[in-house]
Design a protein around this motif. Structure first.
Motif, PDB file in Angstrom:
ATOM      1  N   ILE A 510       5.013 -13.028 -32.467  1.00 46.26           N
ATOM      2  CA  ILE A 510       6.266 -12.957 -33.226  1.00 46.26           C
ATOM      3  C   ILE A 510       6.962 -11.651 -32.871  1.00 46.26           C
ATOM      4  CG2 ILE A 510       7.308 -12.897 -35.518  1.00 46.26           C
ATOM      5  CD1 ILE A 510       4.863 -14.389 -36.571  1.00 46.26           C
ATOM      6  N   ASP A 511       8.167 -11.735 -32.451  1.00 49.10           N
ATOM      7  CA  ASP A 511       8.948 -10.538 -32.142  1.00 49.10           C
ATOM      8  C   ASP A 511       9.197  -9.740 -33.420  1.00 49.10           C
ATOM      9  OD1 ASP A 511       8.999 -11.349 -29.534  1.00 49.10           O
ATOM     10  OD2 ASP A 511      11.024 -12.212 -29.636  1.00 49.10           O
ATOM     11  N   GLU A 512       9.369  -8.410 -33.262  1.00 52.14           N
ATOM     12  CA  GLU A 512       9.567  -7.545 -34.421  1.00 52.14           C
ATOM     13  C   GLU A 512      10.700  -6.561 -34.168  1.00 52.14           C
ATOM     14  OE1 GLU A 512       6.100  -5.733 -36.311  1.00 52.14           O
ATOM     15  OE2 GLU A 512       4.842  -6.876 -34.904  1.00 52.14           O
ATOM     16  N   ALA A 526       0.243  -5.694 -30.972  1.00 53.74           N
ATOM     17  CA  ALA A 526       0.556  -7.002 -30.364  1.00 53.74           C
ATOM     18  C   ALA A 526       0.411  -8.124 -31.375  1.00 53.74           C
ATOM     19  CB  ALA A 526      -0.338  -7.254 -29.162  1.00 53.74           C
ATOM     20  N   GLY A 527      -0.432  -7.965 -32.374  1.00 54.44           N
ATOM     21  CA  GLY A 527      -0.532  -8.929 -33.461  1.00 54.44           C
ATOM     22  C   GLY A 527      -1.483 -10.064 -33.225  1.00 54.44           C
ATOM     23  N   VAL A 528      -2.098 -10.207 -32.012  1.00 55.69           N
ATOM     24  CA  VAL A 528      -3.052 -11.277 -31.725  1.00 55.69           C
ATOM     25  C   VAL A 528      -4.290 -10.630 -31.114  1.00 55.69           C
ATOM     26  CG1 VAL A 528      -3.464 -13.454 -30.543  1.00 55.69           C
ATOM     27  CG2 VAL A 528      -1.150 -12.861 -31.286  1.00 55.69           C
ATOM     28  N   THR A 553       7.786  -4.293 -24.821  1.00 55.55           N
ATOM     29  CA  THR A 553       7.243  -5.651 -24.694  1.00 55.55           C
ATOM     30  C   THR A 553       5.757  -5.564 -24.414  1.00 55.55           C
ATOM     31  OG1 THR A 553       7.678  -5.773 -22.316  1.00 55.55           O
ATOM     32  CG2 THR A 553       9.425  -6.547 -23.790  1.00 55.55           C
ATOM     33  N   VAL A 554       5.069  -6.644 -24.796  1.00 55.22           N
ATOM     34  CA  VAL A 554       3.657  -6.759 -24.483  1.00 55.22           C
ATOM     35  C   VAL A 554       3.381  -8.203 -24.087  1.00 55.22           C
ATOM     36  CG1 VAL A 554       3.098  -7.116 -26.922  1.00 55.22           C
ATOM     37  CG2 VAL A 554       1.280  -6.461 -25.308  1.00 55.22           C
ATOM     38  N   ARG A 567       5.044 -13.423 -24.340  1.00 62.27           N
ATOM     39  CA  ARG A 567       5.586 -12.068 -24.389  1.00 62.27           C
ATOM     40  C   ARG A 567       6.156 -11.789 -25.766  1.00 62.27           C
ATOM     41  NH1 ARG A 567       9.083  -9.373 -19.693  1.00 62.27           N
ATOM     42  NH2 ARG A 567       6.932  -9.246 -18.919  1.00 62.27           N
ATOM     43  N   LYS A 568       5.693 -10.669 -26.333  1.00 65.50           N
ATOM     44  CA  LYS A 568       6.211 -10.221 -27.623  1.00 65.50           C
ATOM     45  C   LYS A 568       7.142  -9.040 -27.374  1.00 65.50           C
ATOM     46  CE  LYS A 568       4.826  -8.481 -32.177  1.00 65.50           C
ATOM     47  NZ  LYS A 568       3.722  -8.311 -33.130  1.00 65.50           N
TER      48      LYS A 568
END
Length: 729
Positions: A510-512, A526-528, A553-554, A567-568
Motif C-alpha cells: 500500500i502506498d503511503e 515496506a509493510g510486508v 520506492t521499495v 512496488r510501494k
C-alpha cells in the motif's frame, strides 16, 4: 436520255462474243449515256425487250478457308477460291479483299505473295480501310482466272504477339465494302457539301449489281466499325428525328421506321447506337439528321446530328454519304462476294489444380478456341508436347512444378502451377511453461520449419483463435493452457504443442504519504515481511532510515518460484519550523506573516487557541504575543507585538465610566506622543508616558461635546497615526 443505236448494240454484242478486252475499246466510242445504261444492265441482270441480248449474269465467287492462325506469322486467306462467270464476261478490272471484322489498324496487313507469278495484277494496300486492291496495271480487264490464282496467294500477317480473336476477310468484285455478317455492301460516295435530303435521293436511285441502294442504316457494332472506321470519309447515314423530336429512327431502306435512340446525349437505345460523346445535342434546334463524325473529332467512327445542310466548312461540313446495298424486299443476296476467316487460337480457361500435401499427381483441365488442339509442355518456350487434349494428368510429384499449355500458338502459351506443400514439423515453442504475476496478457512464441502457427484453446478440434508465431493472449487471471499447431497451406500437423500459463499473486503493498520534521530522521517500512526488498536509496531491508523528505520506492519481491515484484511508493513531506517575517496591525485586526507559508502551520495570539488562519480580529490593546507552530509537533516560534486602541468616544461626566480618553498599549512605547486638536486645529492637550489620558478640559475648563482629532507619533521610524473621536456630555 439518249437512245442507244441498235446498230451499235449489234456490233457490241458481236465483239463481246469473242473478246471482252476489245469490248472495252468499243465502249469508249459509245456515248456516256449508253455506257451507263449497259453497265447497269450488266450489273442488275435486268431483262427487257431491247436489252435481252446484253444481259450478263453476275459472277459467283466462292471461297473456303476458315483457319487457325498464330500471330507473327503469315497465312493465306483462302484454302480454295473460285469465280464462276458468264462466258460473255471473262474478266474484270479489280478484286477487293478487306479485313471486314476484327481489324487492328497498324498491326495487320494483307499482301500478295509471289507477285512475280502474277504479272497481270498489281496489289495496293489501304491501311485505313484494311483493304487490299488487286487490279490491272494497264487499266484493262484482268482475266478472272488470273484473279483466282492471285487471291490464292494473298496472305495475312499480324505483328502483335498478344493478338487474339477472329478476323473476317471479304473478297468481292466491285469497290463497295462487303460485310459477311449482313451480306450487304457499303460504299462511301464523296460529295462535298451535299445535303442530307440530296444524299438520301441519290442513294435511293443508285444500284449495285442490281441491288437497290439507300442511305446506310447501322444495326450492329460490325457495321459501325466497317462504315465509320474503315470507310474513306465521313458522311450522311439514314437516321433522323425530323418526324418527332428526340425519337431517332432509321428512315431509309428496309429498316425504315425502326427506332434506334430516344432523347439527347444522355438518352438510351432500344437496340444499337454509336453516338459521339454528348451527341445528339440538337445544337441550334434544327439538327435532325444523322452523320458520321469527322475523323479526329471524339470517338472514331461515331455519329453526330446535323442540320440538313450542315456547316459550310470545317469538321461539320458533309463530305459525302454512305450507300448500303442489300436487304430490300424481293432481293436475293448477290454472290459477287465471299468470305473466309481466321481465328487466333487461345487457351480460354486453364484450371489451377488443388495443392496436395507432400506428394501426389494432378489432373489439369483447359479449354481452347473451338477447333484448336491443346498441347501441354514442360517448358515456357519451344519443346515437344508432353501430352495433347483438354485434360492432362501429371506423374506423382514431390515438389511444386510448373506446366505450360497452348492451343497451337507458342506466343499464347500459358503457365499453370501444380503446388506440392510440405507438411510442417511439430511446432517448437519458446517455453512450455510460462508464468506471470497478477492478471494480464502473456506473449507466447512458437516456430515451425515451414508454414504458419495456429493457436487453439483445446488439444484437438476447435477453431483457431490466432495465426502467427507471436500470440498475445487476452487478459488472464487464472491458470490457462494454449496449444500451438503448424499448418502449411492446408497441410496440417495435428500434433499440437501445449503451453501452460500460471498466474501468481504479487505481494500486496500500500502506498503511503508521511511527514517528518526538519533536521530529524524517520524510519520507512515496506509493510510486508518475509520478502526480498530493494529501496530506491539502495537499502535491502524491510525498513530504511531517512533524513530528508522526498519520494521513496521499495520493490518487494516474493520468494521463488513466484518471484513476483510489487512496488510501494512512500512520499515523505519534510516539515519546516516556522519563521515570522512580520506582523501587520490595523486597529484590533492582526495578520501574522511567515517567511514561508505551509499548510501544516497553525497560528495563535494567546498561546492557547490555535487556528489555520493567520488573521485575528478584536485583539485586545496592549502588548501581545504571536505564536506559530508545526501541527505535528516539529516546533514553533513566537513574537511580541503591541495593539494600540484609540477609543471612539468618552463621556467625562464623573460617573466612573469612560470618564477619560486614553490610548491602550501606549505604555509600551516610551517615546510616543499623542497630540489632541479641536476641529479648527487648536492644540488642546498632549499625552505621553507621563500623562496617558485626557479629561476633556482645556485650562481646566470643560470643553463642549464635539468631535476632536488626534495624531500619534510613536518614533521617527514609524508613520504618524491620525484619527478622530467624540466627546459626549
Amino acid at each position: 436520255m439518249k437512245s442507244i443505236n441498235f446498230f451499235k448494240i449489234l456490233i457490241l454484242f458481236f465483239i463481246l462474243s469473242f473478246n471482252s478486252s476489245h469490248a472495252n475499246e468499243i465502249f469508249k466510242t459509245l456515248d456516256k449515256t449508253a455506257i451507263s445504261k449497259i453497265n447497269d444492265t450488266l450489273k442488275s441482270n435486268k431483262k427487257n425487250s431491247t436489252q435481252t441480248i446484253l444481259a450478263i449474269t453476275p459472277p459467283v465467287i466462292k471461297a473456303t478457308g476458315d483457319q487457325l492462325y498464330c500471330p507473327l506469322n503469315s497465312i493465306k486467306i483462302v484454302t480454295d477460291f473460285s469465280i464462276t462467270h458468264d462466258p460473255a464476261e471473262t474478266g474484270t478490272q479489280a478484286v477487293y479483299i478487306q479485313i471486314s471484322s476484327g481489324y487492328s489498324s497498324g498491326l495487320e496487313q494483307l499482301s500478295l505473295s509471289n507477285p512475280a507469278l502474277h504479272p497481270t495484277i498489281v496489289a495496293s494496300w489501304d491501311a485505313t480501310s484494311g483493304k487490299l486492291k488487286l487490279s490491272s496495271p494497264t487499266g484493262l480487264d484482268v482475266l478472272y482466272s488470273d484473279f483466282v490464282e492471285a487471291v490464292k496467294d494473298v496472305v495475312f500477317t499480324n505483328s502483335s504477339a498478344t493478338a487474339s480473336g477472329t478476323r473476317t476477310f471479304s473478297i468481292t468484285i466491285g469497290q463497295a465494302n462487303y460485310l459477311p455478317s449482313t451480306q450487304h455492301y457499303y460504299l462511301f460516295v464523296p460529295s462535298i457539301g451535299i445535303t442530307w435530303t440530296a444524299a438520301r435521293d441519290a442513294a435511293d436511285t443508285s444500284t449495285y449489281y442490281g441491288l437497290k441502294g439507300y442511305l446506310a442504316t447501322i444495326l450492329s457494332a460490325d457495321e459501325a466499325k466497317l462504315i465509320g472506321e474503315q470507310a474513306s470519309g465521313t458522311g450522311w447515314i439514314g437516321g433522323s428525328d425530323a418526324e418527332t423530336e428526340g425519337v431517332w429512327k432509321w428512315v431509309t431502306g428496309p429498316e425504315a421506321g425502326t427506332i434506334f435512340w430516344n432523347g439527347t446525349g444522355n438518352g438510351s437505345t432500344p437496340n444499337f447506337a454509336f453516338w459521339n460523346t454528348g451527341e445528339p445535342n440538337n445544337q441550334g434546334g434544327n439538327e435532325k439528321y444523322a452523320h458520321i463524325t469527322q475523323p479526329g473529332v471524339g470517338i472514331k467512327g461515331s455519329w453526330n446530328d446535323l442540320s440538313n445542310t450542315g456547316d459550310t466548312s470545317g469538321d461539320y461540313q458533309p463530305k459525302g454519304y454512305v450507300v448500303e446495298y442489300g436487304g430490300s424486299p424481293g432481293e436475293l443476296p448477290l454472290q459477287i462476294a465471299a468470305s473466309t476467316k481466321i481465328t487466333i487460337p487461345t487457351i480460354t480457361t486453364v484450371l489451377t489444380p488443388k495443392p496436395v500435401c507432400d506428394s501426389g499427381n494432378f489432373t489439369i483441365d483447359a479449354t481452347a478456341t473451338a477447333g484448336a488442339t491443346i498441347n501441354w509442355y514442360s517448358q515456357a518456350t519451344g519443346g515437344t508436347p508432353i501430352a495433347t487434349g483438354s485434360s492432362y494428368t501429371t506423374p506423382i510429384l514431390n515438389t511444386t512444378t510448373t506446366y505450360y499449355v497452348d492451343a497451337g500458338c507458342e506466343s499464347n502459351r500459358k503457365s499453370v502451377i501444380a503446388v506440392v506443400n510440405k507438411t510442417s514439423a511439430t511446432p517448437t515453442v519458446a517455453s512450455s511453461d510460462v508464468s506471470r504475476c497478477g492478471p494480464g496478457t502473456v506473449n507466447l512464441q512458437a516456430s515451425t520449419d515451414v508454414g504458419v502457427i495456429n493457436w487453439y484453446t483445446s488439444a484437438a478440434g476447435g477453431t483457431s483463435i490466432f495465426t502467427g508465431n507471436n500470440f498475445t493472449t487476452p487478459i488472464l487471471s487464472s491458470a490457462t493452457i494454449y496449444y500451438a499447431e503448424s499448418s502449411n497451406n492446408g497441410c496440417i500437423n495435428t500434433n499440437r504443442t501445449p503451453v501452460n500459463i500460471k498466474i501468481y499473486t504479487p505481494p500486496a503493498v500500500i502506498d503511503e504519504e508521511v511527514s517528518m520534521c526538519q533536521f530529524q530522521k524517520k524510519t520507512l517500512d515496506a509493510g510486508v515481511a518475509g520478502m526480498t526488498y530493494l529501496w530506491s536509496n539502495g537499502a535491502t531491508t524491510q525498513t530504511t532510515e531517512i533524513s530528508t523528505g522526498g519520494t521513496y520506492t521499495v520493490d518487494v519481491t516474493s520468494p521463488s518460484p513466484e518471484s513476483c515484484t510489487s512496488r510501494k511508493t512512500i512520499k515523505v513531506e519534510e516539515h519546516e519550523i516556522p519563521k515570522i517575517d512580520r506582523i501587520d496591525i490595523n486597529g484590533t485586526r492582526v495578520v501574522i506573516y511567515l517567511a514561508k507559508e505551509q499548510d501544516y502551520f497553525e497560528y495563535s495570539v494567546d498561546g492557547l487557541n490555535f487556528q489555520d488562519s493567520n488573521v485575528f480580529y478584536d485583539v485586545p490593546g496592549g502588548l501581545q504575543t504571536a505564536y506559530v507552530k508545526e501541527k505535528s509537533g516539529c516546533g514553533g516560534t513566537a513574537q511580541n507585538f503591541v495593539v494600540l486602541v484609540f477609543p471612539a468616544f468618552f463621556t467625562p461626566n464623573n460617573d466612573s465610566y469612560n470618564d477619560l480618553w486614553e490610548v491602550a498599549g501606549m505604555e509600551n512605547y516610551p517615546q510616543a506622543q499623542v497630540t489632541i486638536f479641536d476641529q479648527y486645529g487648536k492644540l488642546l492637550a498632549q499625552l505621553s508616558v507621563s500623562r496617558m489620558s485626557w479629561d476633556g478640559t482645556f485650562n481646566k475648563i470643560p470643553l463642549p461635546a464635539s468631535d476632536y482629532w488626534y495624531a500619534l507619533k510613536i518614533d521617527n521610524t514609524k508613520p504618524v497615526l491620525r484619527g478622530h473621536f467624540s466627546l459626549k456630555r
